[in-house]
Design a protein around this motif. Structure first.
Motif, short mmCIF file in Angstrom:
data_model
loop_
_atom_site.label_atom_id
_atom_site.label_comp_id
_atom_site.label_asym_id
_atom_site.label_seq_id
_atom_site.Cartn_x
_atom_site.Cartn_y
_atom_site.Cartn_z
N GLU A 87 68.87 24.04 -3.59
CA GLU A 87 68.13 24.51 -2.56
C GLU A 87 67.94 23.27 -1.54
OE1 GLU A 87 64.12 24.94 -4.56
OE2 GLU A 87 64.51 27.24 -4.43
N MET A 88 67.85 23.65 -0.32
CA MET A 88 67.74 22.49 0.54
C MET A 88 66.39 22.39 0.98
SD MET A 88 69.02 20.74 2.85
CE MET A 88 70.80 21.40 3.67
N LEU A 89 65.89 21.22 0.19
CA LEU A 89 64.45 20.71 0.27
C LEU A 89 63.91 19.75 1.13
CD1 LEU A 89 63.93 20.13 -3.76
CD2 LEU A 89 63.10 22.20 -2.29
N LEU A 90 62.82 20.27 1.69
CA LEU A 90 62.06 19.40 2.73
C LEU A 90 60.99 18.59 2.04
CD1 LEU A 90 61.72 18.53 5.63
CD2 LEU A 90 59.92 20.11 5.90
N ARG A 91 61.07 17.18 1.96
CA ARG A 91 60.35 16.45 1.41
C ARG A 91 59.64 15.72 2.15
NH1 ARG A 91 62.44 15.96 -3.96
NH2 ARG A 91 64.49 16.45 -4.32
N ALA A 92 58.39 15.53 1.83
CA ALA A 92 57.19 15.10 2.53
C ALA A 92 55.96 14.70 2.04
CB ALA A 92 56.59 15.71 3.93
N SER A 93 55.26 13.66 2.26
CA SER A 93 53.98 13.37 1.46
C SER A 93 53.00 14.40 1.50
CB SER A 93 53.28 12.10 2.04
OG SER A 93 53.29 12.54 3.33
N HIS A 94 52.46 14.80 0.56
CA HIS A 94 51.34 15.91 0.29
C HIS A 94 50.09 15.31 0.77
CE1 HIS A 94 48.21 18.25 -1.74
NE2 HIS A 94 48.87 19.25 -1.26
N ARG A 95 49.56 15.92 1.74
CA ARG A 95 48.13 15.66 2.28
C ARG A 95 47.12 16.50 1.47
NH1 ARG A 95 48.90 15.83 8.59
NH2 ARG A 95 51.08 14.88 8.89
N ALA A 96 46.21 15.82 0.59
CA ALA A 96 45.43 16.43 -0.18
C ALA A 96 44.36 17.30 0.65
CB ALA A 96 44.73 15.56 -1.30
N VAL A 97 43.86 18.34 0.25
CA VAL A 97 42.94 19.29 1.19
C VAL A 97 41.71 18.94 0.21
CG1 VAL A 97 41.92 21.55 1.67
CG2 VAL A 97 44.63 20.91 2.04
N SER A 98 40.47 18.43 0.74
CA SER A 98 39.38 18.03 0.19
C SER A 98 38.67 19.20 -0.60
CB SER A 98 38.69 17.30 0.95
OG SER A 98 38.00 17.87 1.94
N LYS A 99 37.70 19.03 -1.40
CA LYS A 99 36.79 20.33 -1.71
C LYS A 99 35.79 20.34 -0.83
CE LYS A 99 33.36 20.94 -5.34
NZ LYS A 99 32.49 20.65 -6.64
N GLU A 100 35.52 19.57 0.10
CA GLU A 100 34.60 19.82 1.19
C GLU A 100 35.11 20.97 2.25
OE1 GLU A 100 33.41 16.22 -0.79
OE2 GLU A 100 35.35 16.72 0.16
N LEU A 101 36.63 20.67 2.44
CA LEU A 101 37.28 21.54 3.49
C LEU A 101 37.27 23.12 2.77
CD1 LEU A 101 38.73 22.48 5.98
CD2 LEU A 101 40.73 21.55 5.28
N PHE A 102 37.64 23.14 1.59
CA PHE A 102 37.74 24.42 0.90
C PHE A 102 36.48 25.11 1.07
CE2 PHE A 102 41.19 22.75 -1.80
CZ PHE A 102 42.29 23.67 -1.52
N GLU A 103 35.30 24.48 0.77
CA GLU A 103 33.88 24.89 0.90
C GLU A 103 33.58 25.47 2.24
OE1 GLU A 103 31.37 21.99 -0.89
OE2 GLU A 103 31.98 22.59 -2.78
N GLU A 104 33.88 24.71 3.17
CA GLU A 104 33.41 25.05 4.78
C GLU A 104 34.49 26.27 5.25
OE1 GLU A 104 32.34 22.08 7.68
OE2 GLU A 104 32.49 20.53 6.03
#
Length: 533
Positions: A87-104
């Motif tokens: 596979e042609m993979l695009l690699r990048a740093s993962h930006r974690a989604v916070s619990k607060e954002l999920f809740e909102e």
């Protein structure tokens, strides 16, 4: 060589030149090449195609691919490379989604969001594209209104979470990948027709409606929207990628058919780019800035489109070229028995008188290039079937190699260079061990190849990439472009500096930074990651 004709176009010098160039390009698709496919002149159930014989010569061009100097080092370490699984993979740093954002987000979207892995994985792995990403979205949201979009974007900006707009998912250059994770915004529920103005010949729609569904709605009013990209494409995605299609030679591209856009910027601010007037000189042309921005500047929530009357007559509407390999694929997939030779498909729309006049013009031009004969298709069902075959060309090619990946090229050159570009490309494609088909919008200098390869075999991957590079660099040397209509996404970023220059890329970066300082709008797309200010 085969021709399909429908009705007529008016006689003009422009039409005559266009037809000549299309025929020259068709000649070049088999020029100087020893084909392994046998040309058959059998009569078909749909009387549409006529074998013609041409003789020409092709040249050979060699290219060096020296690495380009970076403008500056960027903190973003995005890279695209093959992994061991093919596979042609695009690699990048993962930006974690916070619990607060999920809740909102849950408070805004309710049940119109999901964190189910299968759904996230599906949205993060585009269909019919060899581009992949290591990460997938952390959450998928389904806004149902403009107000939902405003609230979702404002929340993502507050928490600096990436947003990846998702339309019909027909793009093939990695536009909907989520290399940093984040929030995938699926716009499919925003698919309403908000207002139709028959007298003004415009319509106001939400971005999730497909062009096919829109035209079904418009047909009883004697109107249609003339852009026709791949089946399944949505209006919002068509704006984002600045698409076109086979009718662009007559009606222009997406930028020519959009009157006004309403969009939500990265901070949640809402803008509209114009009024419903057919022309305006009021300020910067923000509509054309958003068209082709691929979701990197904002999310489109409403579009006002220019419509056309279902035509009584017109000049040349479309000129399509399918090479002999693509015709073979169509026969294999659809059970047809079309002559497996390069085939030009013309459509002329008009009265019987114009039709006969145009027929004589085309007959003379074909005769000048040693053509033999041609056949009309006038029955509406036969016409529809033939254009359906053209629209399903990709799926036909994949049917020949069901376990293969498809690398699809998308170069465009000035019309005067089209025959030469196809000639050079065909020589390499036919010499390759890979199955490669050619599909061209011969009327506007844009052509595609479908390169089928086994992603588990390194030599086939390298060969597919070599052919892709060859065609892109051939087009660039001819003052053409690396993408005529598919857009940049992640797959074409590596060619932009050579095509546009570093000054243009830095200008794009300045616009991006001004409108999206937190880099949340479809990050990792369109602007090469090494470009910084």
């Amino acid at each position: 060589m085969g021709f399909l004709f429908r009705a007529s176009a008016s006689n003009s010098g422009a039409a005559r030149k266009l037809i000549r160039r299309a025929i020259q390009a068709a000649c070049s698709s088999s020029a100087g090449v020893e084909s392994t496919h046998t040309a058959r002149k059998t009569k078909t159930g749909v009387e549409s195609l006529l074998p013609l014989a041409f003789a020409a010569s092709a040249g050979v061009v060699a290219f060096g691919f020296a690495p380009r100097a970076s403008l500056c080092d960027s903190g973003d370490k995005n890279s695209e490379k093959w992994n061991g699984g093919g596979e042609m993979l695009l690699r990048a740093s993962h930006r974690a989604v916070s619990k607060e954002l999920f809740e909102e987000l849950r408070a805004v979207c309710g049940d119109n969001m999901t964190v189910d892995y299968e759904e996230r994985h599906f949205h993060g792995k585009p269909q019919h594209s060899f581009h992949k990403a290591v990460n997938v979205p952390d959450v998928v949201v389904y806004p149902r209104s403009h107000e939902d979009v405003v609230k979702i974007i404002a929340l993502c900006n507050k928490y600096k979470a990436p947003i990846v707009p998702y339309g019909g998912a027909t793009s093939i250059e990695g536009h909907t990948l989520a290399p940093h994770g984040g929030v995938c915004m699926n716009m499919s529920y925003m698919n309403k027709i908000k207002a139709l103005h028959v007298e003004d010949m415009d319509v106001v729609v939400e971005p999730g409606i497909g062009w096919i569904e829109l035209n079904e709605y418009l047909k009883p009013y004697g109107l249609f929207f003339p852009l026709d990209p791949g089946p399944g494409a949505s209006i919002g995605g068509m704006c984002a990628t600045r698409c076109s299609g086979s009718l662009a030679v007559r009606y222009g591209t997406m930028r020519d058919n959009v009157i006004n856009i309403q969009a939500v910027l990265a901070d949640g601010e809402v803008i509209k780019t114009g009024s419903r007037a057919r022309k305006s000189a009021a300020g910067y042309d923000l509509a054309r800035l958003l068209i082709g921005s691929e979701g990197t500047l904002g999310v489109i929530t409403e579009v006002t489109l220019r419509l056309q009357k279902l035509p009584q007559y017109s000049v040349v509407s479309r000129v399509e070229l399918l090479d002999e390999v693509q015709i073979k694929a169509i026969n294999y997939a659809s059970g047809k028995d079309l002559p497996e030779v390069p085939t030009l498909m013309f459509e002329f729309i008009g009265t019987e008188a114009y039709s006969r006049e145009q027929t004589l013009i085309v007959q003379n031009i074909v005769g000048e290039h040693n053509g033999t004969d041609f056949i009309f298709v006038e029955d509406p069902e036969a016409k529809e079937e033939l254009w359906r075959i053209r629209k399903e060309a990709l799926w036909a090619a994949l049917a020949m190699e069901p376990h293969a990946e498809a690398m699809i090229t998308d170069v465009c050159v000035p019309l005067s260079r089209l025959a030469e570009c196809i000639s050079i490309s065909k020589k390499e494609l036919d010499a390759s061990q890979l199955v490669c088909t050619v599909i061209a919008h011969a009327g506007d200098g844009n052509f595609h190849t479908v390169i089928l390869f086994d992603p588990s075999k390194e030599d086939q991957r390298e060969e597919a990439e070599r052919l892709n590079h060859l065609m892109v660099h051939t087009a660039l040397l001819m003052e053409g472009t690396c993408t005529g209509e598919h857009g940049v996404g992640t797959g074409k970023m590596k060619y932009l500096e050579e095509e546009l220059g570093h000054g243009a890329l830095k200008t794009m970066k300045r616009i991006k930074t001004a409108l999206d300082p937190n880099d949340i709008m479809n990050p990792g797309k369109l602007i090469p990651p090494h470009v910084c200010l």
